[in-house]
Design an enzyme around this catalytic site. Sequence first.
Site, PDB file in Angstrom:
ATOM      1  N   HIS A   1     -21.351  -8.772  31.244  1.00  0.00           N
ATOM      2  CA  HIS A   1     -21.717  -9.566  30.064  1.00  0.00           C
ATOM      3  C   HIS A   1     -20.550 -10.426  29.601  1.00  0.00           C
ATOM      4  CE1 HIS A   1     -23.599 -10.633  26.291  1.00  0.00           C
ATOM      5  NE2 HIS A   1     -22.583 -10.133  25.607  1.00  0.00           N
TER       6      HIS A   1
ATOM      7  N   TYR B   1     -25.357 -11.680  14.074  1.00  0.00           N
ATOM      8  CA  TYR B   1     -25.716 -10.352  14.576  1.00  0.00           C
ATOM      9  C   TYR B   1     -26.593  -9.691  13.512  1.00  0.00           C
ATOM     10  CZ  TYR B   1     -22.122 -10.870  18.158  1.00  0.00           C
ATOM     11  OH  TYR B   1     -21.374 -11.311  19.215  1.00  0.00           O
TER      12      TYR B   1
END
Length: 368
Positions: A301, A115
């Site tokens: 998601h 990330y």
Amino acid sequence: DYFTDENRVLKKDPQQDYHLEYAMENSTHTILAFSRELHTCDTNDKSITESTVRVIWAYHHKDMGEAGKNYHGSNRGTKSLRLLNPEREEVSSASLPYFDLTNKDVPVPDKDTTYWCQMFKIPVQHEKHHVTKVEPLIQKGHENLVHHILLYQCSSNLNDSVLDYGHECYHPNMPDSFLTCETVIFAWAIGGEGFTYPPHVGLSIGTAADPVFVLMEVHYDNPSFTEGLIDNSGLRLIYTPVLRKYDAGVIEAGLWVSLFHNIPPGMPEFVSEGHCTLECLEEALGAERPAGIQVFAVLLHAHLAGRAIRMRHFHNGEEQKLLAYDDEFDFNFQEFQYLKEERTILPGDNLVTECHYSTVDRIRMTWV
């Protein structure tokens, strides 16, 4: 109208449910337009629902002759579509101003998941505008590397020094300024196209209450541990000075990413539920939005083990029609679903995100 059995043998369907509407052929193209009922009551046909549909295509350069079908060879492929919920497009967006929020030469580590966080300053200030569309700008060749992008609103008390560097998110050494970025204002996921806001709604920018600094979080998915990848992906925000009636926002619901959420291996189906309780929505909406919020689109998601997602809505203890669902979830096709009718979510309602997983091909615990 044909179907296949478990051995992939193609058979003519005794119940013909497909109707040819139009056909055209020239020296380069063959075009067929056909129609079919969504539910044919034919066991050899798949019902068409709001869920993702995987369209499989194949062709041979010769027509079918008396000898029967010709094998397609490598002339084949597949594409995931949402037949009942296609992307919305506004013709006028081409002439509107825009700005880009893109990473600059980010070195993607040779590890499974990264990330990456980078701070940006919104260039449009001092006067209210509405963002009408957000488009992904994915570096060519990195379509499978960039898994999703989140945009967070940060504290307006920051200064331009926070713009100088990016850093791995959720890392002990990441800048403290990143911790001020908690509110999601936009989300995009792999396979998705641009998101167009409805004509009466826009994402507000330029006022004192709107974001000045935003944090863009990019999730890089590198399961092959490829080395030396450099990425410049991001988002394009198209905006207009012609204001719309309502401001857009984002409500997140589901399962928080944590070590407490794990899935055992070898499970053909495993269901987890994320509860946005009535107390949660009472606190979130009670003072600021007592009349509730209007939901006009949903982005479902999940990651590779995800097989189906259902967004359930309860009002006064009674379950309403599903807010959104996808019973054929495709990890590589995560697109917004536009609701046919806006749904009001009131303080005191319940939202339950129901996630169905399969780990039948895994031998180790899955940490979500």
